[in-house]
Design an enzyme around this catalytic site. Sequence first.
Site, PDB file in Angstrom:
ATOM      1  N   CYS A   4       0.842  -1.203   0.000  1.00 30.68           N
ATOM      2  CA  CYS A   4       0.000   0.000   0.000  1.00 30.68           C
ATOM      3  C   CYS A   4       0.876   1.251   0.000  1.00 30.68           C
ATOM      4  O   CYS A   4       1.748   1.419   0.868  1.00 30.68           O
ATOM      5  CB  CYS A   4      -0.916  -0.009   1.225  1.00 30.68           C
ATOM      6  SG  CYS A   4      -1.751   1.566   1.507  1.00 30.68           S
ATOM      7  N   CYS A   7       0.658   3.264   3.283  1.00 30.73           N
ATOM      8  CA  CYS A   7       1.357   2.590   4.390  1.00 30.73           C
ATOM      9  C   CYS A   7       2.863   2.824   4.262  1.00 30.73           C
ATOM     10  O   CYS A   7       3.542   3.061   5.261  1.00 30.73           O
ATOM     11  CB  CYS A   7       1.045   1.100   4.401  1.00 30.73           C
ATOM     12  SG  CYS A   7      -0.585   0.681   5.074  1.00 30.73           S
ATOM     13  N   ASP A  30      -0.181  16.700  -0.626  1.00 29.62           N
ATOM     14  CA  ASP A  30      -0.504  15.950  -1.839  1.00 29.62           C
ATOM     15  C   ASP A  30       0.538  16.266  -2.917  1.00 29.62           C
ATOM     16  O   ASP A  30       0.944  17.421  -3.085  1.00 29.62           O
ATOM     17  CB  ASP A  30      -1.909  16.322  -2.332  1.00 29.62           C
ATOM     18  CG  ASP A  30      -2.441  15.315  -3.343  1.00 29.62           C
ATOM     19  OD1 ASP A  30      -3.399  14.597  -3.036  1.00 29.62           O
ATOM     20  OD2 ASP A  30      -1.867  15.251  -4.469  1.00 29.62           O
ATOM     21  N   HIS A  98      -6.149   3.334   0.631  1.00 27.76           N
ATOM     22  CA  HIS A  98      -5.888   3.505   2.066  1.00 27.76           C
ATOM     23  C   HIS A  98      -6.694   4.748   2.429  1.00 27.76           C
ATOM     24  O   HIS A  98      -6.461   5.817   1.833  1.00 27.76           O
ATOM     25  CB  HIS A  98      -4.387   3.682   2.322  1.00 27.76           C
ATOM     26  CG  HIS A  98      -4.010   3.859   3.765  1.00 27.76           C
ATOM     27  ND1 HIS A  98      -3.070   3.061   4.396  1.00 27.76           N
ATOM     28  CD2 HIS A  98      -4.432   4.765   4.704  1.00 27.76           C
ATOM     29  CE1 HIS A  98      -2.933   3.452   5.654  1.00 27.76           C
ATOM     30  NE2 HIS A  98      -3.747   4.491   5.863  1.00 27.76           N
ATOM     31  N   HIS A 100      -8.243   8.075   3.195  1.00 27.60           N
ATOM     32  CA  HIS A 100      -7.609   9.393   3.307  1.00 27.60           C
ATOM     33  C   HIS A 100      -8.635  10.478   3.069  1.00 27.60           C
ATOM     34  O   HIS A 100      -9.604  10.292   2.330  1.00 27.60           O
ATOM     35  CB  HIS A 100      -6.445   9.537   2.316  1.00 27.60           C
ATOM     36  CG  HIS A 100      -6.826   9.278   0.885  1.00 27.60           C
ATOM     37  ND1 HIS A 100      -6.925   8.011   0.369  1.00 27.60           N
ATOM     38  CD2 HIS A 100      -7.125  10.128  -0.127  1.00 27.60           C
ATOM     39  CE1 HIS A 100      -7.268   8.087  -0.916  1.00 27.60           C
ATOM     40  NE2 HIS A 100      -7.405   9.366  -1.226  1.00 27.60           N
TER      41      HIS A 100
HETATM   42  P1  AMP Z   1      -7.767   9.742  -4.329  1.00 28.22           P
HETATM   43  O1  AMP Z   1      -7.965   9.986  -5.799  1.00 28.22           O
HETATM   44  O2  AMP Z   1      -8.863  10.324  -3.458  1.00 28.22           O
HETATM   45  O3  AMP Z   1      -7.510   8.271  -4.018  1.00 28.22           O
HETATM   46  O4  AMP Z   1      -6.475  10.575  -3.919  1.00 28.22           O
HETATM   47  C1  AMP Z   1      -5.191  10.086  -4.005  1.00 28.22           C
HETATM   48  C2  AMP Z   1      -4.294  11.277  -3.897  1.00 28.22           C
HETATM   49  O5  AMP Z   1      -2.987  10.821  -3.588  1.00 28.22           O
HETATM   50  C3  AMP Z   1      -4.180  12.109  -5.176  1.00 28.22           C
HETATM   51  O6  AMP Z   1      -4.606  13.450  -4.932  1.00 28.22           O
HETATM   52  C4  AMP Z   1      -2.690  12.052  -5.529  1.00 28.22           C
HETATM   53  O7  AMP Z   1      -2.196  13.262  -6.044  1.00 28.22           O
HETATM   54  C5  AMP Z   1      -2.072  11.706  -4.178  1.00 28.22           C
HETATM   55  N1  AMP Z   1      -0.794  11.021  -4.229  1.00 28.22           N
HETATM   56  C6  AMP Z   1      -0.462   9.952  -4.989  1.00 28.22           C
HETATM   57  N2  AMP Z   1       0.808   9.571  -4.748  1.00 28.22           N
HETATM   58  C7  AMP Z   1       1.288  10.425  -3.812  1.00 28.22           C
HETATM   59  C8  AMP Z   1       2.546  10.568  -3.143  1.00 28.22           C
HETATM   60  N3  AMP Z   1       3.584   9.728  -3.385  1.00 28.22           N
HETATM   61  N4  AMP Z   1       2.693  11.570  -2.250  1.00 28.22           N
HETATM   62  C9  AMP Z   1       1.662  12.425  -2.008  1.00 28.22           C
HETATM   63  N5  AMP Z   1       0.451  12.331  -2.589  1.00 28.22           N
HETATM   64  C10 AMP Z   1       0.272  11.355  -3.484  1.00 28.22           C
HETATM   65 ZN    ZN Z   2      -2.287   1.278   3.706  1.00 25.70          ZN
END
Ligand code: AMP
Ligand code: ZN
Length: 114
Positions: A4, A7, A30, A98, A100
């Site tokens: 994940c 995680c 983000d 996960h 969020h």
């Molecule tokens: P969701 O579409 O609600 O699942 O949001 C996932 C979010 O995770 C998106 O806004 C991505 O830009 C963000 N995201 C993906 N990978 C990373 C990362 N390595 N560090 C920070 N944010 C990330």
């Molecule tokens: Zn997780």
Amino acid sequence: MSDCLFCKIINKTIPSTAVYEDEFVYAFKDINPVAPVHVLIVPKQHIANVNDIDASNAKYLIDIHLAAKKITEELGIKDSGYRLINNCGSDGGQTVFHLHYHLIGGKNLGLNLL
Ligand code: AMP
Ligand code: ZN
């Protein structure tokens, strides 16, 4: 959960820019911000999404909200306002499984919900 992304971010296996951390939650910037403030707040326990919330883990929802309040105070957007958004499942736009919450603010977000 070993495969994940969030995680791994919580465990610091993958780098992130920390915004807030306590015993129960971690918050980080983000990687693809949609507003001047775009922070992700995650429980330290792996929970895939809201569908997996039950009586045993629902306390994390309170922890996430308390963290959100602290972060908005810290970043100076508590009074100007913000959005706390959860995407659940594929139609909800969830891409990382996960749990969020997106904390988004720092500009007027308008009235649109999408
Ligand atoms: P969701 O579409 O609600 O699942 O949001 C996932 C979010 O995770 C998106 O806004 C991505 O830009 C963000 N995201 C993906 N990978 C990373 C990362 N390595 N560090 C920070 N944010 C990330
Ligand atoms: Zn997780």
